[in-house]
Design a protein around this motif. Structure first.
Motif, short mmCIF file in Angstrom:
data_model
loop_
_atom_site.label_atom_id
_atom_site.label_comp_id
_atom_site.label_asym_id
_atom_site.label_seq_id
_atom_site.Cartn_x
_atom_site.Cartn_y
_atom_site.Cartn_z
N UNK A 143 52.42 57.60 3.67
CA UNK A 143 51.41 58.66 3.78
C UNK A 143 52.09 59.84 4.47
N UNK A 144 52.53 60.79 3.66
CA UNK A 144 53.30 61.91 4.18
C UNK A 144 52.43 63.00 4.82
N UNK A 145 51.14 62.93 4.61
CA UNK A 145 50.26 63.96 5.17
C UNK A 145 50.70 65.34 4.71
N UNK B 240 54.11 63.96 11.88
CA UNK B 240 54.30 63.00 10.79
C UNK B 240 55.45 62.09 11.19
N UNK B 241 55.22 60.79 11.16
CA UNK B 241 56.26 59.82 11.47
C UNK B 241 56.98 59.47 10.18
N UNK B 242 58.28 59.69 10.16
CA UNK B 242 59.11 59.35 9.00
C UNK B 242 60.03 58.20 9.40
N UNK B 243 60.06 57.15 8.59
CA UNK B 243 60.96 56.02 8.82
C UNK B 243 62.06 56.12 7.78
N UNK C 267 63.19 56.09 13.30
CA UNK C 267 61.81 56.58 13.31
C UNK C 267 61.83 57.99 13.90
N UNK C 268 61.42 58.97 13.10
CA UNK C 268 61.44 60.37 13.53
C UNK C 268 60.04 60.94 13.40
#
Length: 168
Positions: free
Chosen positions: A92-94, A131-134, A145-146
């Protein structure tokens, strides 16, 4: 020394040459008066500046309120298990759902625009949306995790937090 008198014409006695003084020069007198006046004004202003009461100072230091200090990155408010659970769900990239925008963000973070995002979800860190990007980690047994700002781009990633998470 005796006065020298010219007996032939009856003139008054002549002064010796060493006693002769030229008359006062008006320009020197004006300059001296102007210099004294300037010195008097400077003394008066200096005294007034030293004697006058200084402005009141606030009880709390103003400079402490204006110091800009970069905050250390906040921590991602998810456990390692919660971050790893994102690998098993659809991302879910929002606000980063647009592939071009997401690619620009990844480039700004130092990744290739085409890197495979392993998981993502909107998150709030320290009261700020993100937004949390893995992403793949530096080694095969870790993931990165960014957390980035919703406006993440190549020019400004708005990195809020980052963490390396070991895979089980």
């Amino acid at each position: 020394m005796a006065d020298v008198r010219d007996d032939a014409d009856g003139d008054p006695p002549l002064k010796p040459a060493h006693a002769a003084r030229p008359g006062g020069r008006p320009l020197r007198v004006v300059a001296a008066v102007a210099g004294l006046a300037a010195a008097g004004v400077a003394v008066a202003l200096g005294t007034a500046a030293l004697v006058s009461e200084p402005a009141a100072t606030p009880s709390s230091p103003i400079t402490a309120q204006h110091i800009t200090v970069s905050r250390p990155p906040a921590a991602i408010p998810l456990s390692d298990a919660q971050i790893l659970a994102l690998l098993d769900r659809p991302a879910d990239y929002g606000p980063l759902a647009d592939p071009q925008r997401r690619g620009s963000c990844l480039t700004g973070l130092g990744y290739a625009a085409s890197v495979r995002v392993l998981g993502a979800r909107p998150i709030e860190i320290a009261g700020r949306p993100g937004v949390l990007l893995v992403l793949p980690g530096d080694t095969p047994d870790t993931v990165a995790a960014l957390a980035v700002a919703p406006t993440c781009s190549r020019a400004d990633t708005g990195l809020l937090a980052d963490r390396s998470v070991p895979r089980p």
